[in-house]
Design a protein around this motif. Structure first.
Motif, PDB file in Angstrom:
ATOM      1  N   GLU A 185      17.716  55.619  24.526  1.00  0.00           N
ATOM      2  CA  GLU A 185      17.191  54.239  24.007  1.00  0.00           C
ATOM      3  C   GLU A 185      15.731  54.232  25.062  1.00  0.00           C
ATOM      4  N   GLU A 186      15.952  54.216  26.399  1.00  0.00           N
ATOM      5  CA  GLU A 186      15.076  53.894  27.442  1.00  0.00           C
ATOM      6  C   GLU A 186      14.045  54.965  27.447  1.00  0.00           C
ATOM      7  N   LEU A 187      14.319  56.192  27.288  1.00  0.00           N
ATOM      8  CA  LEU A 187      13.658  57.408  27.361  1.00  0.00           C
ATOM      9  C   LEU A 187      13.440  58.248  26.129  1.00  0.00           C
ATOM     10  N   PRO A 188      12.683  57.736  24.969  1.00  0.00           N
ATOM     11  CA  PRO A 188      12.637  58.131  23.528  1.00  0.00           C
ATOM     12  C   PRO A 188      12.219  59.633  23.384  1.00  0.00           C
ATOM     13  N   HIS A 189      11.624  60.156  24.391  1.00  0.00           N
ATOM     14  CA  HIS A 189      11.373  61.469  24.246  1.00  0.00           C
ATOM     15  C   HIS A 189      12.359  62.620  24.164  1.00  0.00           C
ATOM     16  N   LEU A 190      13.723  61.965  24.841  1.00  0.00           N
ATOM     17  CA  LEU A 190      14.817  62.712  24.922  1.00  0.00           C
ATOM     18  C   LEU A 190      15.412  62.818  23.412  1.00  0.00           C
ATOM     19  N   LEU A 191      15.149  61.961  22.491  1.00  0.00           N
ATOM     20  CA  LEU A 191      15.535  61.954  21.269  1.00  0.00           C
ATOM     21  C   LEU A 191      15.430  63.392  20.485  1.00  0.00           C
ATOM     22  N   ALA A 192      14.321  63.968  20.659  1.00  0.00           N
ATOM     23  CA  ALA A 192      13.878  64.900  19.999  1.00  0.00           C
ATOM     24  C   ALA A 192      14.612  66.188  20.836  1.00  0.00           C
ATOM     25  N   ALA A 193      14.462  66.175  21.986  1.00  0.00           N
ATOM     26  CA  ALA A 193      15.077  67.366  22.774  1.00  0.00           C
ATOM     27  C   ALA A 193      16.531  67.418  22.883  1.00  0.00           C
ATOM     28  N   ALA A 194      17.270  66.424  22.968  1.00  0.00           N
ATOM     29  CA  ALA A 194      18.569  66.304  23.249  1.00  0.00           C
ATOM     30  C   ALA A 194      19.373  66.570  21.807  1.00  0.00           C
ATOM     31  N   ASN A 195      18.823  66.649  20.568  1.00  0.00           N
ATOM     32  CA  ASN A 195      19.663  66.468  19.561  1.00  0.00           C
ATOM     33  C   ASN A 195      20.514  65.326  19.478  1.00  0.00           C
ATOM     34  N   PHE A 196      20.332  64.277  19.682  1.00  0.00           N
ATOM     35  CA  PHE A 196      21.403  63.297  20.078  1.00  0.00           C
ATOM     36  C   PHE A 196      20.979  62.100  19.315  1.00  0.00           C
TER      37      PHE A 196
END
Length: 169
Positions: free
Chosen positions: A61-72
């Motif tokens: 939630e704090e680092l939205p660019h993780l959303l696509a990379a982490a598949n979470f």
């Protein structure tokens, strides 16, 4: 099998039957579904701590660019956390109920079994009576203890005690 009124012994006001309990369990089970059908996957990863998952939600939630990379999916993880929080107390109560119910069944069966063994013992004494002998033979067969060859237990060798030897040059 006809429904058995569960709480007959305890309280007459409760009209809960085994059919009622089975219906409730079936209704809840119908609403549940497996998130991932792979048992090995679930067995290997269900032990991830809830706090760790909460930390992952916060990070995504704090680092939205993780959303696509982490598949979470943080929304799905939050829904899982809510689900676990809501149902954990229910599961604990159900497990306690299952334990108590199993003990009650076993205790009642033990009482009946002790009485049946007394009847069997008396029937064996009265074996001169053909009717008693017939019942004793049937009960002996149902008990299944007599006549079985005993298997010898394999003796596991005891380890020899360690005796230190003097150091030799």
């Amino acid at each position: 099998m006809s429904p058995i009124k569960i709480f007959d012994i305890i309280e007459d006001d409760m009209n809960v039957t085994t059919d009622d309990l089975n219906s409730a369990i079936d209704a809840v089970s119908a609403e549940l579904h497996r998130q991932n059908g792979n048992a090995a996957f679930v067995r290997g990863l269900h032990t991830v701590p809830l706090e760790f998952i909460v930390d992952a939600v916060i990070a995504v939630e704090e680092l939205p660019h993780l959303l696509a990379a982490a598949n979470f999916d943080p929304a799905d993880a939050k829904a899982m956390l809510d689900f676990v929080g809501a149902f954990r107390p229910v599961v604990e109560k159900m497990l306690a109920l299952a334990t108590d119910l199993t003990f009650t069944m076993n205790a009642w069966k033990a009482d009946a079994g002790a009485g049946a063994l007394r009847v069997y013992s008396i029937l064996k004494v009265l074996a001169n009576d053909p009717a008693a002998a017939k019942h004793a033979e049937k009960m002996r067969h149902d008990l299944g203890r007599a006549g079985r060859p005993r298997t010898a237990r394999a003796k596991t060798p005891r380890p020899r005690p360690f005796v230190p030897r003097p150091f030799e040059d």
